[in-house]
Design a protein around this motif. Sequence first.
Motif, PDB file in Angstrom:
ATOM      1  N   THR A 314       0.707  -1.068  -0.053  1.00  0.00           N
ATOM      2  CA  THR A 314       0.190   0.119   0.340  1.00  0.00           C
ATOM      3  C   THR A 314       0.659   0.843   0.346  1.00  0.00           C
ATOM      4  O   THR A 314       0.787   2.437  -0.962  1.00  0.00           O
ATOM      5  N   GLY A 390      -6.865  -3.770   3.591  1.00  0.00           N
ATOM      6  CA  GLY A 390      -6.216  -4.505   3.958  1.00  0.00           C
ATOM      7  C   GLY A 390      -6.642  -5.858   4.044  1.00  0.00           C
ATOM      8  O   GLY A 390      -6.575  -6.308   4.801  1.00  0.00           O
ATOM      9  N   GLU A 391      -8.392  -5.205   4.197  1.00  0.00           N
ATOM     10  CA  GLU A 391      -8.604  -6.320   5.101  1.00  0.00           C
ATOM     11  C   GLU A 391     -10.627  -6.547   5.344  1.00  0.00           C
ATOM     12  O   GLU A 391     -11.119  -5.203   4.475  1.00  0.00           O
ATOM     13  N   PRO A 392     -11.507  -7.444   5.209  1.00  0.00           N
ATOM     14  CA  PRO A 392     -12.742  -7.051   5.217  1.00  0.00           C
ATOM     15  C   PRO A 392     -12.999  -6.016   6.619  1.00  0.00           C
ATOM     16  O   PRO A 392     -12.756  -6.027   6.994  1.00  0.00           O
ATOM     17  N   ASP A 414     -14.222   0.808  -0.335  1.00  0.00           N
ATOM     18  CA  ASP A 414     -13.384   0.070   0.343  1.00  0.00           C
ATOM     19  C   ASP A 414     -12.460  -0.330  -0.704  1.00  0.00           C
ATOM     20  O   ASP A 414     -13.387  -1.130  -1.887  1.00  0.00           O
ATOM     21  N   THR A 415     -11.014  -0.719  -1.143  1.00  0.00           N
ATOM     22  CA  THR A 415     -10.103  -1.635  -1.635  1.00  0.00           C
ATOM     23  C   THR A 415      -9.834  -2.359  -1.793  1.00  0.00           C
ATOM     24  O   THR A 415      -8.464  -3.003  -1.067  1.00  0.00           O
ATOM     25  N   TRP A 417      -7.213  -5.509  -3.040  1.00  0.00           N
ATOM     26  CA  TRP A 417      -6.192  -5.663  -3.449  1.00  0.00           C
ATOM     27  C   TRP A 417      -5.012  -6.489  -3.187  1.00  0.00           C
ATOM     28  O   TRP A 417      -5.105  -6.939  -2.044  1.00  0.00           O
ATOM     29  N   GLN A 418      -4.173  -6.699  -3.442  1.00  0.00           N
ATOM     30  CA  GLN A 418      -3.069  -7.430  -2.280  1.00  0.00           C
ATOM     31  C   GLN A 418      -1.774  -6.929  -3.330  1.00  0.00           C
ATOM     32  O   GLN A 418      -1.646  -6.645  -4.451  1.00  0.00           O
ATOM     33  N   THR A 419      -0.272  -7.679  -2.280  1.00  0.00           N
ATOM     34  CA  THR A 419       0.894  -7.013  -2.996  1.00  0.00           C
ATOM     35  C   THR A 419       1.087  -8.133  -4.358  1.00  0.00           C
ATOM     36  O   THR A 419       1.609  -7.190  -5.283  1.00  0.00           O
ATOM     37  N   ASP A 502      -8.769 -15.337  -1.712  1.00  0.00           N
ATOM     38  CA  ASP A 502      -9.354 -15.092  -0.745  1.00  0.00           C
ATOM     39  C   ASP A 502     -11.399 -15.368  -0.655  1.00  0.00           C
ATOM     40  O   ASP A 502     -11.687 -16.174  -1.996  1.00  0.00           O
ATOM     41  N   LEU A 514     -16.109  -9.677   0.317  1.00  0.00           N
ATOM     42  CA  LEU A 514     -14.750 -10.363   0.419  1.00  0.00           C
ATOM     43  C   LEU A 514     -15.136 -10.573   1.919  1.00  0.00           C
ATOM     44  O   LEU A 514     -15.356 -10.056   2.893  1.00  0.00           O
ATOM     45  N   ARG A 517      -9.247 -14.666   4.221  1.00  0.00           N
ATOM     46  CA  ARG A 517      -7.929 -15.622   2.872  1.00  0.00           C
ATOM     47  C   ARG A 517      -9.238 -17.348   4.009  1.00  0.00           C
ATOM     48  O   ARG A 517      -9.203 -17.540   4.578  1.00  0.00           O
ATOM     49  N   ASN A 523      -4.104 -12.435   8.507  1.00  0.00           N
ATOM     50  CA  ASN A 523      -4.455 -11.295   8.260  1.00  0.00           C
ATOM     51  C   ASN A 523      -3.941 -10.471   9.191  1.00  0.00           C
ATOM     52  O   ASN A 523      -5.886 -10.432  10.060  1.00  0.00           O
ATOM     53  N   ARG A 528       0.129  -9.544   6.410  1.00  0.00           N
ATOM     54  CA  ARG A 528      -0.544 -11.188   6.053  1.00  0.00           C
ATOM     55  C   ARG A 528       0.844 -11.855   7.049  1.00  0.00           C
ATOM     56  O   ARG A 528       2.204 -11.712   6.940  1.00  0.00           O
TER      57      ARG A 528
HETATM   58  O1  PRX Z   1      -7.806 -10.953   2.182  1.00  0.00           O
HETATM   59  C1  PRX Z   1      -7.182  -9.869   1.647  1.00  0.00           C
HETATM   60  C2  PRX Z   1      -7.293  -8.844   2.522  1.00  0.00           C
HETATM   61  O2  PRX Z   1      -5.620  -8.670   2.420  1.00  0.00           O
HETATM   62  C3  PRX Z   1      -5.233  -9.641   1.431  1.00  0.00           C
HETATM   63  C4  PRX Z   1      -3.499  -8.997   0.672  1.00  0.00           C
HETATM   64  O3  PRX Z   1      -2.585  -8.667   1.789  1.00  0.00           O
HETATM   65  P1  PRX Z   1      -1.503  -7.959   1.225  1.00  0.00           P
HETATM   66  O4  PRX Z   1      -0.662  -8.639  -0.058  1.00  0.00           O
HETATM   67  O5  PRX Z   1      -0.931  -7.542   2.554  1.00  0.00           O
HETATM   68  O6  PRX Z   1      -2.311  -6.828   0.879  1.00  0.00           O
HETATM   69  C5  PRX Z   1      -2.943  -5.755   1.398  1.00  0.00           C
HETATM   70  C6  PRX Z   1      -3.071  -4.185   1.032  1.00  0.00           C
HETATM   71  C7  PRX Z   1      -3.507  -4.648  -0.716  1.00  0.00           C
HETATM   72  C8  PRX Z   1      -6.246 -10.012   0.296  1.00  0.00           C
HETATM   73  O7  PRX Z   1      -5.961 -11.376  -0.006  1.00  0.00           O
HETATM   74  N1  PRX Z   1      -8.012  -7.232   1.729  1.00  0.00           N
HETATM   75  C9  PRX Z   1      -6.932  -6.655   1.416  1.00  0.00           C
HETATM   76  N2  PRX Z   1      -8.143  -5.422   0.609  1.00  0.00           N
HETATM   77  C10 PRX Z   1      -8.479  -5.851   1.229  1.00  0.00           C
HETATM   78  C11 PRX Z   1      -8.748  -7.298   2.016  1.00  0.00           C
HETATM   79  N3  PRX Z   1      -9.787  -8.000   2.245  1.00  0.00           N
HETATM   80  C12 PRX Z   1     -10.902  -7.410   2.047  1.00  0.00           C
HETATM   81  N4  PRX Z   1     -11.220  -6.430   1.638  1.00  0.00           N
HETATM   82  C13 PRX Z   1     -10.700  -5.379   1.180  1.00  0.00           C
HETATM   83  N5  PRX Z   1     -10.361  -4.532   0.442  1.00  0.00           N
END
Ligand code: PRX
Length: 649
Positions: A314, A390-392, A414-415, A417-419, A502, A514, A517, A523, A528
Amino acid sequence: MTESNAIDALQWENRRFPPSEAFKTDTLVAGTFMYDEADADFEGFWARQAAELLDWSTPWQQVLDWDLPFAKWFVGGQLNVSYNCLDRHVLAGRGDKVAILWEGEPGDTRAVTYAELLDETQRFANVLKSLGVGKGDRVNIYLPMIPEAAIAMLACARIGAVHSVVFGGFAAHSLRDRINDAEAKVLITADGGHRRGDVFALKPVADEAVASTPGVTSVVVVRRGGNDVKMVDGRDHWYHDLMAAADPICPPDPMDAEQLLFLLYTSGTTGKPKGIMHTSGGYLTQVAFTHKYVFDLHPETDIFWCTADVGWITGHSYIVYGPLANGATQVMYEGVPNYPDNDRMWSIIEKYKVTLFYTAPTAIRTFMKWGRQEPDKHDLSSLRLLGSVGEPINPEAWMWYHEHIGGGRCPIVDTWWQTETGAIMISPLPGATTTKPGSATFALPGIGTELVDEEGRAVARGGGYLTLTRPWPAMLRGIWGDPERYRDTYWSRFEGRYFAGDGAKLDDDGYLWLLGRVDDVMNVSGHRISTTEVESALVAHPAVAEAAVVGANDPTTGQAIIAYVTLRSGAEVDEQDLRTFVGNEIGSIAKPKMIYFTPDLPKTRSGKIMRRLLRDVAEGRNLGDTSTLADASVVSELQRRAADAPHDD
Ligand code: PRX
């Protein structure tokens, strides 16, 4: 399409928040035209974004070369990422515009303009060259939240070196493993940083790591903490000394669109973190696109603030590359949210008149715990949009954020995404999307998502596994040094698709929710951590014979790490010491919240530890059938102890 219960779908939430008329009057995207355009031709859509948002020194010949699972975007195109983030803004006469409004935890401040950032970046690029860093070489960065972190990253990008940033909270072992895996030549660190009213030392941790990283020839040290550090002759250099002697001009060499830009290590389901590879042209296109349209950026008037650390994806995408590519002004804050008091975030928003605020649900839930009187002490009327990542985000936290931070007037994005995805994938467009509290809504234009059941069949309503159906510009290009692991981890569970790990559900209106995991990745506060990694750290302790780790629901941190440990016969260890041990092995974020000592772990008759059952125990659920267990009495004993354990919520 099927209706599925592959993953239990939680209750449905029916409140709706359409964009307000006030917000819509000046928004970048009010209708569905972007979705329509991208649906008709997603490659053409991304090509238009790449051309509009970035400056290229050589145009590409092919938008996408897709050899599943390996993608190349903007093939043959050349650009320099640091030129796009710095030079072009200065050349357009915006050199005096502030890029970073930095606030140190003790209250000291710096306003760094685009011209100054360019100057420092050029000098530091020359410093790196003088230390023998060339195109493709890896540079490790282990810094607090200071502008030098962005400068170091941009300097790498300028000369085609590959940065690998390690979060400052990681311990020496974690840093060492990441440096060695990347085979980095240079480490950039600081004496220390400010945190919770104290100075936390980084250099001694870096020293411990570098003692076993044979490839590191130079360590550059930024002075920030003011703490005493030992400098090793010939290896260690002060940043300010090198910068004072550096040539101020370093032209931005054009790089191939697919030039590796950075590695970022993240946890998977095994104990070994993966070096996620991101390249230049596609990555910058999608981070610039999402930063502009998801946050509805008006670069002349907005003040953006993303509270992440640059050590996470992020921070890479929405502190460094997105905002700077778009010429935005942003706040960067060094410290914790409760120093000196619980209202620090709100005082910063008021002071800098922040308009766009991007934070994590775990932070929002903590703010809720501290009470609404904290934001109420401050004038937050500058805010016009809020983001979550980052999480739900649970509907209750969403509503609190909406009412008490957003004053009921700010859209919330509410965004999801992932690494690995590099940039935002699922999110509302704030002027176009009606939101529902707790739902990340829909895939962005140009992104293909689909929920599937166990067999990979598309799910139209209910729970399923989240997959991505087509390549996207900011997608990871692989795992450093391990192409097979890349294929196995992401592209083998469902044929022809990327599996994100997810679970999610779809409601009747097609909104995505969402669910977290579905693998062995926890999380915790949006970070993570793999269960295996913590288990390996625990069994590295001489007193521990066996360990099982689960992520249990936690009202503040999303999940909490709960460990079940069997000691070697005759061995003894204090719970606190074992937590500290894990902290030293991985970093404090991986310390278990609770450790239960048990003479045995619940296992199936074939000897597999039953983690799901341990999660049920940790979350206080009634257990179903335990007849497959080798020894059912183990579980009743654990349940009794869980019920006796102190709870702090
Ligand atoms: O489970 C999802 C959760 O964070 C994971 C990705 O973690 P990381 O690679 O550390 O990146 C975090 C920042 C982008 C995903 O597989 N996650 C991330 N955003 C959300 C989310 N779960 C629900 N809602 C979100 N907005």
